[in-house]
Motif scaffolding. Structure first.
Motif, PDB file in Angstrom:
ATOM      1  N   ASP A 130       0.811  -1.217   0.000  1.00  0.00           N
ATOM      2  CA  ASP A 130       0.000   0.000   0.000  1.00  0.00           C
ATOM      3  C   ASP A 130       0.842   1.263   0.000  1.00  0.00           C
ATOM      4  O   ASP A 130       0.329   2.363   0.206  1.00  0.00           O
ATOM      5  CB  ASP A 130      -0.975   0.000   1.176  1.00  0.00           C
ATOM      6  CG  ASP A 130      -0.286  -0.009   2.524  1.00  0.00           C
ATOM      7  OD1 ASP A 130       0.955   0.097   2.586  1.00  0.00           O
ATOM      8  OD2 ASP A 130      -1.008  -0.131   3.538  1.00  0.00           O
ATOM      9  N   GLY A 131       2.139   1.115  -0.240  1.00  0.00           N
ATOM     10  CA  GLY A 131       3.029   2.265  -0.329  1.00  0.00           C
ATOM     11  C   GLY A 131       4.422   1.821  -0.695  1.00  0.00           C
ATOM     12  O   GLY A 131       4.714   0.620  -0.738  1.00  0.00           O
ATOM     13  N   LYS A 132       5.275   2.791  -0.999  1.00  0.00           N
ATOM     14  CA  LYS A 132       6.658   2.491  -1.352  1.00  0.00           C
ATOM     15  C   LYS A 132       7.531   3.597  -0.816  1.00  0.00           C
ATOM     16  O   LYS A 132       7.223   4.761  -1.055  1.00  0.00           O
ATOM     17  CB  LYS A 132       6.793   2.365  -2.867  1.00  0.00           C
ATOM     18  CG  LYS A 132       8.172   1.922  -3.315  1.00  0.00           C
ATOM     19  CD  LYS A 132       8.212   1.714  -4.820  1.00  0.00           C
ATOM     20  CE  LYS A 132       9.596   1.267  -5.254  1.00  0.00           C
ATOM     21  NZ  LYS A 132       9.645   1.018  -6.691  1.00  0.00           N
TER      22      LYS A 132
ATOM     23  N   ASP B 199      11.725  -2.892  -3.557  1.00  0.00           N
ATOM     24  CA  ASP B 199      10.430  -2.736  -2.913  1.00  0.00           C
ATOM     25  C   ASP B 199       9.321  -3.019  -3.912  1.00  0.00           C
ATOM     26  O   ASP B 199       9.426  -2.650  -5.088  1.00  0.00           O
ATOM     27  CB  ASP B 199      10.270  -1.310  -2.374  1.00  0.00           C
ATOM     28  CG  ASP B 199      10.982  -1.125  -1.054  1.00  0.00           C
ATOM     29  OD1 ASP B 199      10.505  -1.677  -0.058  1.00  0.00           O
ATOM     30  OD2 ASP B 199      12.029  -0.435  -1.035  1.00  0.00           O
ATOM     31  N   ALA B 200       8.260  -3.663  -3.425  1.00  0.00           N
ATOM     32  CA  ALA B 200       7.096  -3.919  -4.272  1.00  0.00           C
ATOM     33  C   ALA B 200       6.430  -2.598  -4.625  1.00  0.00           C
ATOM     34  O   ALA B 200       6.501  -1.625  -3.860  1.00  0.00           O
ATOM     35  CB  ALA B 200       6.107  -4.821  -3.541  1.00  0.00           C
ATOM     36  N   GLU B 201       5.788  -2.561  -5.760  1.00  0.00           N
ATOM     37  CA  GLU B 201       5.053  -1.372  -6.186  1.00  0.00           C
ATOM     38  C   GLU B 201       3.708  -1.319  -5.462  1.00  0.00           C
ATOM     39  O   GLU B 201       3.109  -2.366  -5.191  1.00  0.00           O
ATOM     40  CB  GLU B 201       4.828  -1.398  -7.701  1.00  0.00           C
ATOM     41  CG  GLU B 201       6.094  -1.257  -8.525  1.00  0.00           C
ATOM     42  CD  GLU B 201       6.804   0.069  -8.305  1.00  0.00           C
ATOM     43  OE1 GLU B 201       6.115   1.099  -8.121  1.00  0.00           O
ATOM     44  OE2 GLU B 201       8.048   0.087  -8.308  1.00  0.00           O
ATOM     45  N   PRO B 202       3.212  -0.120  -5.154  1.00  0.00           N
ATOM     46  CA  PRO B 202       1.892  -0.014  -4.525  1.00  0.00           C
ATOM     47  C   PRO B 202       0.836  -0.723  -5.377  1.00  0.00           C
ATOM     48  O   PRO B 202       0.840  -0.624  -6.600  1.00  0.00           O
ATOM     49  CB  PRO B 202       1.637   1.493  -4.477  1.00  0.00           C
ATOM     50  CG  PRO B 202       3.020   2.083  -4.439  1.00  0.00           C
ATOM     51  CD  PRO B 202       3.859   1.175  -5.299  1.00  0.00           C
ATOM     52  N   GLY B 203      -0.011  -1.497  -4.708  1.00  0.00           N
ATOM     53  CA  GLY B 203      -1.040  -2.267  -5.389  1.00  0.00           C
ATOM     54  C   GLY B 203      -0.611  -3.669  -5.753  1.00  0.00           C
ATOM     55  O   GLY B 203      -1.446  -4.497  -6.108  1.00  0.00           O
ATOM     56  N   GLU B 204       0.671  -3.961  -5.665  1.00  0.00           N
ATOM     57  CA  GLU B 204       1.165  -5.299  -5.997  1.00  0.00           C
ATOM     58  C   GLU B 204       0.620  -6.289  -4.965  1.00  0.00           C
ATOM     59  O   GLU B 204       0.832  -6.152  -3.771  1.00  0.00           O
ATOM     60  CB  GLU B 204       2.695  -5.322  -6.008  1.00  0.00           C
ATOM     61  CG  GLU B 204       3.276  -6.586  -6.592  1.00  0.00           C
ATOM     62  CD  GLU B 204       4.786  -6.489  -6.795  1.00  0.00           C
ATOM     63  OE1 GLU B 204       5.390  -7.557  -6.957  1.00  0.00           O
ATOM     64  OE2 GLU B 204       5.341  -5.380  -6.794  1.00  0.00           O
TER      65      GLU B 204
END
Length: 156
Positions: A35-37, A48-53
């Motif tokens: 839900d954030g980066k 870091d994962a992308e938001p929404g991933e």
């Protein structure tokens, strides 16, 4: 002093890829949505994962399987489907540079010899200083606030 920061081998996690949430829960694993980066660091890719991933697995991992008092495990994130471990030679990945870190030095017996909490931008300097001591075999980097294992640092 040359060093390597490498992501985890994905092999131990592959059997989890594609499982439904109920099957993951039976393994003690939770699928989460970023839900954030920054905020959801994959331990294989060291990104870091992308938001929404939504393909992010939160699981328990034994990062120091030593047969001594420092044996340790903690929660980590793995991006589902991650196949290629990161390998950073003589450079600190952004995922570590942007965080407050707890860094621990270990000797060849996996006994802790030193520790510090630093801004991630200072990690390279700390690596060089600790690896100047020939008794330092490897370092473990953790996120200081949540304590999660982030990466291992070895001599190149």
């Amino acid at each position: 002093m040359s060093f390597v920061i490498a992501g985890l081998d994905p092999a131990p996690f592959r059997y989890l890829y594609g499982m439904d949430d109920a099957a993951l829960a039976a393994e003690g694993v939770v699928r989460v949505v970023a839900d954030g980066k920054p905020g959801y660091p994959c331990r294989v890719t060291l990104e870091d994962a992308e938001p929404g991933e939504a393909l992010l697995l939160l699981l328990n991992y034994e990062h120091l399987p030593a047969r001594n008092p420092y044996r340790s495990r903690h929660a980590i994130f793995v991006c589902e489907g991650a196949e290629t471990p990161a390998r950073h030679v003589d450079m600190v990945p952004e995922q570590l540079a942007c965080r407050l870190l707890s860094v621990r030095a270990f000797n060849r017996h996996a006994m802790m010899t030193d520790a510090d909490v630093i801004d991630g931008r200072e990690l390279e300097t700390l690596i060089e200083r600790w690896f100047a001591d020939p008794a330092t075999a490897f370092l473990h980097v953790h996120n200081a606030r949540r304590g999660c294992f982030a990466a291992r640092v070895d001599r190149a």
